[in-house]
Enzyme design. Sequence first.
Site, PDB file in Angstrom:
ATOM      1  CD  GLU A 288       6.276   0.721   2.636  1.00  0.00           C
ATOM      2  OE1 GLU A 288       7.530   1.478   3.037  1.00  0.00           O
ATOM      3  OE2 GLU A 288       5.614   0.037   2.715  1.00  0.00           O
ATOM      4  CG  ASN A 290      10.880   3.851   0.884  1.00  0.00           C
ATOM      5  OD1 ASN A 290      10.245   3.562   1.711  1.00  0.00           O
ATOM      6  ND2 ASN A 290      10.958   3.601  -0.306  1.00  0.00           N
ATOM      7  NE  ARG A 292      15.607   3.210   2.068  1.00  0.00           N
ATOM      8  CZ  ARG A 292      14.587   2.548   2.141  1.00  0.00           C
ATOM      9  NH1 ARG A 292      13.872   3.195   3.332  1.00  0.00           N
ATOM     10  NH2 ARG A 292      13.947   1.401   1.313  1.00  0.00           N
TER      11      ARG A 292
HETATM   12  C1  MV4 Z   1       0.599  -4.991  -1.471  1.00  0.00           C
HETATM   13  C2  MV4 Z   1       0.838  -6.498  -1.961  1.00  0.00           C
HETATM   14  C3  MV4 Z   1      -0.869  -6.363  -2.451  1.00  0.00           C
HETATM   15  N1  MV4 Z   1      -1.677  -5.818  -2.244  1.00  0.00           N
HETATM   16  N2  MV4 Z   1      -0.640  -4.606  -1.037  1.00  0.00           N
HETATM   17  C4  MV4 Z   1       4.061  -3.818   0.271  1.00  0.00           C
HETATM   18  C5  MV4 Z   1       5.940  -3.704   1.035  1.00  0.00           C
HETATM   19  C6  MV4 Z   1       6.777  -4.797  -0.220  1.00  0.00           C
HETATM   20  N3  MV4 Z   1       7.747  -4.807   0.065  1.00  0.00           N
HETATM   21  C7  MV4 Z   1       5.777  -5.361  -0.616  1.00  0.00           C
HETATM   22  N4  MV4 Z   1       4.122  -5.262  -0.331  1.00  0.00           N
HETATM   23  C8  MV4 Z   1       2.803  -5.776  -1.027  1.00  0.00           C
HETATM   24  N5  MV4 Z   1       2.285  -4.473  -1.262  1.00  0.00           N
HETATM   25  C9  MV4 Z   1      -1.250  -4.612  -1.268  1.00  0.00           C
HETATM   26  N6  MV4 Z   1      -2.166  -3.832  -1.467  1.00  0.00           N
HETATM   27  C10 MV4 Z   1       2.044  -7.216  -2.471  1.00  0.00           C
HETATM   28  C11 MV4 Z   1       2.604  -6.643  -1.823  1.00  0.00           C
HETATM   29  C12 MV4 Z   1       4.048  -7.550  -2.733  1.00  0.00           C
HETATM   30  C13 MV4 Z   1       4.418  -8.642  -1.171  1.00  0.00           C
HETATM   31  C14 MV4 Z   1       3.853  -9.163  -0.424  1.00  0.00           C
HETATM   32  C15 MV4 Z   1       3.221 -10.744   0.271  1.00  0.00           C
HETATM   33  C16 MV4 Z   1       4.810 -10.877  -0.395  1.00  0.00           C
HETATM   34  C17 MV4 Z   1       5.483 -10.688  -0.853  1.00  0.00           C
HETATM   35  C18 MV4 Z   1       5.170  -9.621  -1.696  1.00  0.00           C
HETATM   36  C19 MV4 Z   1       7.022  -8.981  -2.463  1.00  0.00           C
HETATM   37  C20 MV4 Z   1       6.029  -7.811  -3.561  1.00  0.00           C
HETATM   38  C21 MV4 Z   1       5.024  -7.220  -3.503  1.00  0.00           C
END
Ligand code: MV4
Length: 450
Positions: A288, A290, A292
């Site tokens: 994504e 940001n 800001r």
């Molecule tokens: C993900 C991911 C794994 N695969 N997307 C999106 C917002 C960011 N702050 C965390 N995100 C993630 N997106 C895909 N396709 C892993 C994360 C992720 C995460 C996801 C669930 C719970 C804890 C997390 C911690 C860091 C990153």
Amino acid sequence: MIHKVLIANRGEIALRIIRACRELGIATVAVYSEADKDSLHVRFADEAVCIGPPSPAESYLNIPRLMAAAEITGADGIHPGYGFLAENAKFAEVVESSGINFIGPTSEMIAKMGDKIFAKNMMRAAGVPVIPGSDGGVSDEKEAVRLASSIGFPIILKAAAGGGGRGMRIVRDAAGLSKAFQSAKTEAMNAFGNPTLYMERYFENPRHIEVQLLGDGRGGVIALGERECSIQRKHQKLLEESPSPAVDEILRGKMIEASLAGARAVNYKSAGTIEFLLDPDGGFYFMEMNTRIQVEHPVTELVYGIDLLKEQIDVAGGGSLNETHSALRPRGHAIECRINAEDPYHNFRPVPGTITSFHVPGGFGIRVDTHAYAQYRVPPFYDSLLAKIISHARTRSEALNQMVRALDEFIIEGVPTTIPFHKQVLMHPEFIKGNFDTTFLETFHIQPEQ
Ligand code: MV4
């Protein structure tokens, strides 16, 4: 040119904006809630306006009150900081239509990047690698099943209006899909007023790496390297560094080229960040954007030797990027530790209260951005960030060593803080080796000191 900036924020970032304005010769207006009347941003600004009671909805999130404060003080610029209304397209639009300069991108850009599906499609069209998944929203359960079988499990469902990790569901097999789809949809509707979900292949051990951008909206755009932001807990970053221990020259070049292509495709204006997920196999994918200035901007400032707030204000006032911007090169390594008024040994529970003693570290290579002082009362109504320590040295190991020294010097009494937690992270062998990902804090269980 901007002559007077109203700061629609509080805490350390309000001070950071006031400092940049001072150096630019721009007058400042602080706004504050009744809970913040003794705050330093109120003391350091040229003028201050009380905008309401402590609750954010009645103060820092209240658009009519902020606009009234801007009108009575004659502010011709509004800086939103981070959090609160920083990525609220409605607020940016109200500011624009009142003839005041919103110090950020256009309201249109905020709205576009706030739609995570639109943002992914835009970046894909610009040639930026994006996480494989649904090209649009997932309309119903049947489509979710069809898409998941083509993407392959595990998958992750995300809210189109979300971001920063809220309203996500990881689904490991077809049996769990229906329940996850319905609960994510309900959560997205309740949290963002928009139930639209999209689907991606789920990466198990990613690193979170972001690239700092600065654009002038006249075709000038620069990328100031990456920040490693994988040390986070419940989507709250705790420690950031630049450069990333996982990024070599070749990968950095590719991430910068992709980020520049994305920023140029939207003719980006202001400071912004592209977030990438880095797979252990070396693939990187747009997550994504940001729109800001971010909490962790100082690590980039120290490595690139540039004041991002001053640049952001300058381009908002119509300034252009020039050859001195394009000539910026990274030097050394910087690391930031966020010091929160939280108890790291009791689930990072925020602990408001009075700071009874406060001594800030200093010395070679250490910067501290804080709004706190001895006898400051940490209010219970807002984010618990108290201070950011940023260390800068020629090498990562020197920067880590300096940071441990600075953490040892920092005296904060009266409220618990995340200082002892940071010392434990900095002394962890895998962290020292640079061998970590976003799951680090789930697997590394910190113990109270003996
Ligand atoms: C993900 C991911 C794994 N695969 N997307 C999106 C917002 C960011 N702050 C965390 N995100 C993630 N997106 C895909 N396709 C892993 C994360 C992720 C995460 C996801 C669930 C719970 C804890 C997390 C911690 C860091 C990153």
